[in-house]
Design a protein around this motif. Structure first.
Motif, PDB file in Angstrom:
ATOM      1  N   UNK A  70     -50.269 -73.825  80.557  1.00 36.29           N
ATOM      2  CA  UNK A  70     -48.900 -73.436  80.211  1.00 36.29           C
ATOM      3  C   UNK A  70     -47.886 -74.269  80.985  1.00 36.29           C
ATOM      4  N   UNK A  71     -48.157 -74.506  82.241  1.00 38.32           N
ATOM      5  CA  UNK A  71     -47.259 -75.322  83.059  1.00 38.32           C
ATOM      6  C   UNK A  71     -47.211 -76.748  82.536  1.00 38.32           C
ATOM      7  N   UNK A  72     -48.360 -77.265  82.112  1.00 35.37           N
ATOM      8  CA  UNK A  72     -48.397 -78.613  81.556  1.00 35.37           C
ATOM      9  C   UNK A  72     -47.608 -78.700  80.255  1.00 35.37           C
ATOM     10  N   UNK A  73     -47.749 -77.682  79.401  1.00 37.11           N
ATOM     11  CA  UNK A  73     -47.008 -77.686  78.138  1.00 37.11           C
ATOM     12  C   UNK A  73     -45.505 -77.579  78.393  1.00 37.11           C
ATOM     13  N   UNK A  74     -45.123 -76.782  79.374  1.00 36.98           N
ATOM     14  CA  UNK A  74     -43.704 -76.678  79.714  1.00 36.98           C
ATOM     15  C   UNK A  74     -43.173 -78.013  80.215  1.00 36.98           C
ATOM     16  N   UNK A  75     -43.960 -78.692  81.024  1.00 35.89           N
ATOM     17  CA  UNK A  75     -43.537 -79.993  81.530  1.00 35.89           C
ATOM     18  C   UNK A  75     -43.418 -81.001  80.392  1.00 35.89           C
ATOM     19  N   UNK A  76     -44.379 -80.971  79.454  1.00 32.40           N
ATOM     20  CA  UNK A  76     -44.321 -81.890  78.313  1.00 32.40           C
ATOM     21  C   UNK A  76     -43.138 -81.549  77.406  1.00 32.40           C
ATOM     22  N   UNK A  77     -42.841 -80.253  77.276  1.00 32.98           N
ATOM     23  CA  UNK A  77     -41.722 -79.852  76.441  1.00 32.98           C
ATOM     24  C   UNK A  77     -40.378 -80.296  76.986  1.00 32.98           C
ATOM     25  N   UNK A  78     -40.309 -80.491  78.290  1.00 37.01           N
ATOM     26  CA  UNK A  78     -39.056 -80.948  78.889  1.00 37.01           C
ATOM     27  C   UNK A  78     -38.826 -82.449  78.715  1.00 37.01           C
ATOM     28  N   UNK A  79     -39.830 -83.150  78.204  1.00 36.49           N
ATOM     29  CA  UNK A  79     -39.690 -84.591  77.981  1.00 36.49           C
ATOM     30  C   UNK A  79     -38.868 -84.822  76.708  1.00 36.49           C
ATOM     31  N   UNK A  80     -37.742 -85.542  76.810  1.00 36.55           N
ATOM     32  CA  UNK A  80     -36.914 -85.872  75.636  1.00 36.55           C
ATOM     33  C   UNK A  80     -37.536 -87.069  74.923  1.00 36.55           C
ATOM     34  N   UNK A  81     -37.157 -87.250  73.643  1.00 36.12           N
ATOM     35  CA  UNK A  81     -37.681 -88.369  72.864  1.00 36.12           C
ATOM     36  C   UNK A  81     -37.312 -89.685  73.532  1.00 36.12           C
ATOM     37  N   UNK A  82     -38.272 -90.568  73.537  1.00 44.33           N
ATOM     38  CA  UNK A  82     -38.071 -91.883  74.142  1.00 44.33           C
ATOM     39  C   UNK A  82     -37.627 -92.861  73.056  1.00 44.33           C
ATOM     40  N   UNK A  83     -36.583 -93.662  73.332  1.00 44.67           N
ATOM     41  CA  UNK A  83     -36.077 -94.657  72.389  1.00 44.67           C
ATOM     42  C   UNK A  83     -36.202 -96.040  72.999  1.00 44.67           C
TER      43      UNK A  83
END
Length: 748
Positions: A77-90
Motif C-alpha cells: 500500500x505504501x508503494x502504491x501511494x508513493x507511485x500514485x504521487x508520481x506526476x506524468x513525465x514529459x
C-alpha cells in the motif's frame, strides 16, 4: 591428584550420600542439566514466542515483534501511494519546425518560377501538396530517430499521435494567393517566417494552438509590408508550429517503479508492538502473525530442533574432552559429579551475567554488551578445575555470547560479540593459569581489559564503525569488563572453595602463610617439628612434580602433616633439646599409642580450623599402616627379659592408617621418612643417601603401603631420584662425595 584435578575434590556437603559423587546416574543427570541450561538460555534469543489467538478476538496482552517483521500488505500500500504521487513525465522534443516552413516556401518559389504550370494548377498543387508535407515531416523525423534510438518507441509513437492530432488547416483562400508571390517576396517571407517559428517553438508546448495565437501579433510587428505576404506567412507559420512537449509513458512508469523501490518497507522492529492489549485482531493482523510463525497453531518446530541439536553438540564437546582426558573413567576419575556440578554452576553464573548485560542493550546503545564479564567463567574454570577445560569452554562461551548479546535483527550470531568473548576468555586463561596470589586475579583482569579493548577496537576499525561516541563507549565498556570480571572472580572464589571444599592454588598459598594460627603454633611450640615439616615440604614438592602430581599440595600438606605433635611435643625426638627422652622410662605400648596418636590428633586439629580435606588426608595417611619397629622390638626385649610370652604381635605396633589414597600422600610419607633418616646420619655419603632412599621405598612397597594409590614402579624410581637430588642439595655440606671419601681414606 593434580592442582587442577582431583586435588580439588572435597566435601560438597555432609548431608548428601557419599556415593553420589561417582554415580553414573547422577552424572547423566548433570549432563542433561547442561543441555537444559544451554537450551533455555539461548531459546529466548532464537525462538520467537507464539500466541494462542483467533481472528476477531481481543488481544489480552501486547504482542511484540521478537525480530524484525515486514508487513507485506502495508508495504505494498505504501508503494502504491508513493507511485500514485508520481506526476506524468514529459519529454521536450523539437520536431524541426523551422525546416518545415522553409521547405514549403522553397517549394512555392520553385513552382511559381515554372511558367509552364498554370495558376489554377499551381493552386491545386498547393492545395494537395502542402497539407501532406506536415505528416511527411513528422514521419521522417520519427523514422530517423527510431534508427538512432535516441528516444523510446513509446515516446516516438506519442509524438506522432499528438503532433498529427494538432495539425493546422490552412484556409482555402491562402492557396489562391501563393502563385502571386515573387522570388524577392518569398526570400523576405522566409526569413520572417523562420524567426517567428523559431521564437514560438523555443518554449515548451503541449498544445500548439497556444503558440499559433501569437503568430498574428509577431507577423504584424515584422518588416513585411505587403498584406499578402503577412497573411501567407501567418498561415504557414501556424501550419509549421507543432507541440514539442510529449507525455513519456516509459519514463513515467520508470519513475513509479523507482518510487516503489525507494519506499522503505513497513516493518516492526524487534520489540515493537504489533497488537496492543485490548485491540481486536483483524484479518490483516492475523495473517501477519501467521506468516511470521507467531501463532501456536502455525508453530514451526525447526528452530527448536536446531537449538536442541546445538545444545547437545555443546555438551558432547565437554563430555568428549572429559572422557578423552581420563576425567570420567577409571577407578578414581579426575572429575567426579561434584566437579561437574561446579562446572555447571560456573556456566550458569557466566550465562546469567551475560543475560543481565543483554537487558541493558538498546538499538541506540548496542555497545553496552561489551560490559559483560564474559571471561568470568573461564577464569573460574582455570582456577578451580583445569586449564584445557577452560579453553574448550571459551569457545562455547563465545557461541553463547554471540547469540545472547546479538543486536542484529534477522541474524542468529553477532560476530563482534563472539570475537570479543573468545579473545577475553583466552586472555583470561593464559593470564590466570599460574595464579598463586589473589592479586594475580586483578592483574589477569587488567590483561582481559587490554585484550578486550584491543579486540573491540580492531573490529570497529575493520567494519569502519568510527562514530566518535559509540567508538569510545565500546572500547571503554570492554575495558571495564575485565575489571568487573576480576572483582566477580575474587568475590566468587571463596564461595566455591567453601561450598565444594575446593583446594585451589590460591587457597594453598594462603594456607602456607607462616602467620596461620596452626603454623604459628607449630613454630612456637615445636620448632624442631616445624623445621622438619619445612624440609619435608621442600623434598616432597620436587618429588611430586617429577611424576606430574601436585607439588604445591605436597608442600603445604607437609607443613601441616605433623601438626598433631603439638599436643605432646616432648615425646618426639626433633623437639627433645636438653631433656631426657620420655620414652626411655615408659612402656613401649604407651610410647606407641602416643606416637600414632599424632596423626589422629592432627586431623582433629585441622578439622577444627576448617583446613580442606586433601591436606587432612595427607596428615592422616602419610604414615599409612607402617610399623613402629623400634618400640615393637623394645617390647619384645622387655618380654624376653621378664621371661614371659609376648601377648602382642607386630600388627599391634602399626599406625591405624588408612594407607595413602593419593600420590601426594604417598610422596609426603616417603619424604617424611627420608628427611628423618638423613638427619640421623652424622656424615652421610651419596651412596648412603641413595641406599637409604631405596631401602625406605622398598620397605614400604614390600609392606603393601601403596596398594590403594595409583603410584607405579616407574614413578617410584622418579621419586627416589628426585629425593636424592634434593637431599644432596639441602644437606650439601654434610654429605661426602665419593671422591672426597677416597681422598680421606688415602690421607688416613
Amino acid at each position: 591428584m593434580n592442582r587442577n584435578g582431583t586435588s580439588k575434590q572435597g566435601n560438597a556437603g555432609t548431608a548428601v550420600a557419599p556415593g553420589w559423587r561417582q554415580s553414573p546416574a547422577v552424572r547423566w543427570m548433570l549432563m542433561a542439566l547442561f543441555v537444559l541450561l544451554f537450551y533455555f538460555s539461548l531459546a529466548p534469543h532464537v525462538i520467537p514466542e507464539t500466541y494462542d489467538i483467533t481472528e476477531g478476538a481481543v488481544s489480552e496482552k501486547d504482542i511484540k515483534a521478537p525480530f524484525q517483521i515486514r508487513d507485506e500488505k502495508a508495504t505494498r500500500l505504501a508503494e502504491e501511494e508513493a507511485a500514485g504521487r508520481i506526476v506524468d513525465m514529459y519529454s521536450n522534443v523539437s520536431l524541426g519546425n523551422e525546416s518545415l516552413v522553409e521547405q514549403i516556401l522553397f517549394r512555392i518559389e520553385q513552382l511559381n518560377m515554372d511558367d509552364q504550370v498554370t495558376k489554377e494548377n499551381k493552386i491545386q498543387i498547393y492545395r494537395d501538396e502542402i497539407p501532406g508535407r506536415y505528416v511527411q515531416h513528422i514521419d521522417s523525423f520519427i523514422q530517423s530517430n527510431r534508427k538512432t534510438g535516441t528516444y523510446s518507441e513509446s515516446l516516438l509513437e506519442e509524438m506522432a499521435r499528438v503532433a498529427k492530432a494538432q495539425q493546422y488547416t490552412i484556409p482555402e483562400e491562402t492557396f489562391y494567393k501563393m502563385p502571386q508571390l515573387t522570388p524577392e517576396q518569398l526570400q523576405e517571407m522566409r526569413s520572417v517566417a523562420r524567426d517567428i517559428v523559431r521564437k514560438l517553438t523555443s518554449e515548451q508546448l503541449r498544445e500548439a494552438e497556444t503558440a499559433r495565437m501569437q503568430v498574428a501579433e509577431l507577423v504584424n510587428a515584422s518588416t513585411l509590408s505587403s498584406r499578402t505576404e503577412r497573411e501567407i506567412v501567418q498561415e504557414l507559420a501556424r501550419f509549421s508550429i507543432m507541440p514539442n512537449r510529449f507525455l513519456d509513458e516509459e519514463a513515467t512508469e520508470e519513475a513509479k517503479v523507482q518510487a516503489k523501490q525507494n519506499t522503505p518497507p513497513v516493518v516492526y522492529n524487534e520489540g515493537d508492538v504489533i497488537v496492543k492489549r485490548g485491540e481486536t485482531i483483524t484479518a490483516d493482523m492475523y495473517k501477519l502473525l501467521s506468516d511470521s510463525n507467531l501463532l501456536q497453531d502455525k508453530r514451526h518446530y525447526w528452530p527448536q530442533a536446531g537449538l536442541l541439536i546445538l545444545s547437545l553438540m555443546s555438551i558432547i564437546v565437554i563430555y568428549a574432552y572429559l572422557h578423552h582426558s581420563g576425567g570420567l573413567g577409571g577407578a578414581k576419575p579426575k572429575y567426579g559429579n561434584s566437579q561437574l556440578l561446579m562446572l555447571w554452576l560456573i556456566f550458569f553464573i557466566n550465562i546469567i551475567t551475560m543475560q543481565i548485560i543483554a537487558f541493558t542493550q538498546t538499538d541506540t546503545a548496542p555497545y553496552a554488551g561489551y560490559l559483560a564479564p564474559a571471561a568470568l567463567g573461564t577464569m573460574l574454570i582455570t582456577l578451580l578445575l583445569d586449564l584445557h577445560l577452560a579453553i574448550i569452554s571459551s569457545f562455547l562461551f563465545s557461541i553463547m555470547g554471540s547469540v545472547i548479546l546479538n543486536t542484529q535483527p534477522n541474524q542468529l550470531f553477532d560476530f563482534k560479540f563472539g570475537f570479543f568473548v573468545i579473545v577475553v576468555s583466552l586472555a583470561a586463561v593464559f593470564s590466570i593459569h599460574r595464579a598463586s596470589q589473589r592479586s594475580t586475579i586483578l592483574k589477569a583482569g587488567i590483561m582481559v581489559s587490554l585484550f578486550g579493548s584491543a579486540s573491540v577496537m580492531a573490529v570497529l576499525l575493520l567494519t569502519e564503525q568510527l562514530e566518535r561516541m559509540p567508538f569510545i563507549y565500546s572500547v571503554a565498556f570492554a575495558f571495564a569488563s575485565g575489571l568487573l570480571t576480576a572483582v566477580l572472580v575474587i568475590g566468587l572464589m571463596p564461595f566455591f572453595e567453601v561450598t565444594f571444599g575446593i583446594l585451589s592454588a590460591l587457597k594453598l598459598v594462603e594456607l602456607s602463610n607462616p602467620n596461620h594460627p596452626l603454623l604459628r603454633k607449630l613454630l612456637t611450640e615445636t620448632p624442631g617439628t616445624y623445621h622438619h615439616s619445612v624440609m619435608v615440604g621442600n623434598l616432597s614438592e620436587a618429588a611430586a612434580e617429577s611424576i606430574g602430581a601436585d607439588g604445591l599440595l605436597c608442600r603445604v600438606g607437609s607443613f601441616y602433616h605433623d601438626i598433631g605433635k603439638t599436643k605432646r611435643p616432648n615425646y618426639f625426638i626433633e623437639n627433645q633439646t636438653n631433656i631426657e627422652n620420655p620414652h626411655d622410662t615408659i612402656d613401649p605400648k604407651l610410647s606407641k599409642s602416643i606416637i600414632v596418636a599424632h596423626a589422629r590428633d592432627g586431623v582433629e586439629m585441622l578439622k577444627a580450623h576448617n583446613i580442606p580435606k586433601p591436606i587432612r588426608d595427607i596428615a592422616e595417611q602419610h604414615h599409612g599402616t607402617t610399623s613402629l619397629k623400634y618400640f615393637y622390638h623394645k617390647a619384645l626385649k622387655q618380654a624376653e627379659e621378664q621371661g614371659i610370652e609376648p601377648a602382642f604381635t607386630e600388627d599391634d605396633f602399626r599406625y591405624p592408617g588408612p594407607k595413602a589414597q593419593s600420590k601426594e600422600a604417598a610422596v609426603v610419607g616417603i619424604a617424611d621418612c627420608v628427611e628423618a633418616a638423613v638427619r640421623s646420619l652424622r656424615n652421610p655419603t651419596v651412596e648412603q643417601v641413595e641406599a637409604m632412599i631405596q631401602k625406605i621405598i622398598k620397605s614400604r612397597l614390600d609392606d603393601n603401603q601403596y596398594n590403594e594409590c595409583d603410584l607405579t614402579l616407574k614413578e617410584l624410581d622418579k621419586v627416589a631420584q628426585s629425593l636424592k637430588e634434593s637431599v644432596i642439595g639441602i644437606f650439601h655440606s654434610r654429605i661426602e662425595y665419593p671422591d672426597d671419601a677416597k681422598t680421606k681414606e688415602r690421607t688416613n
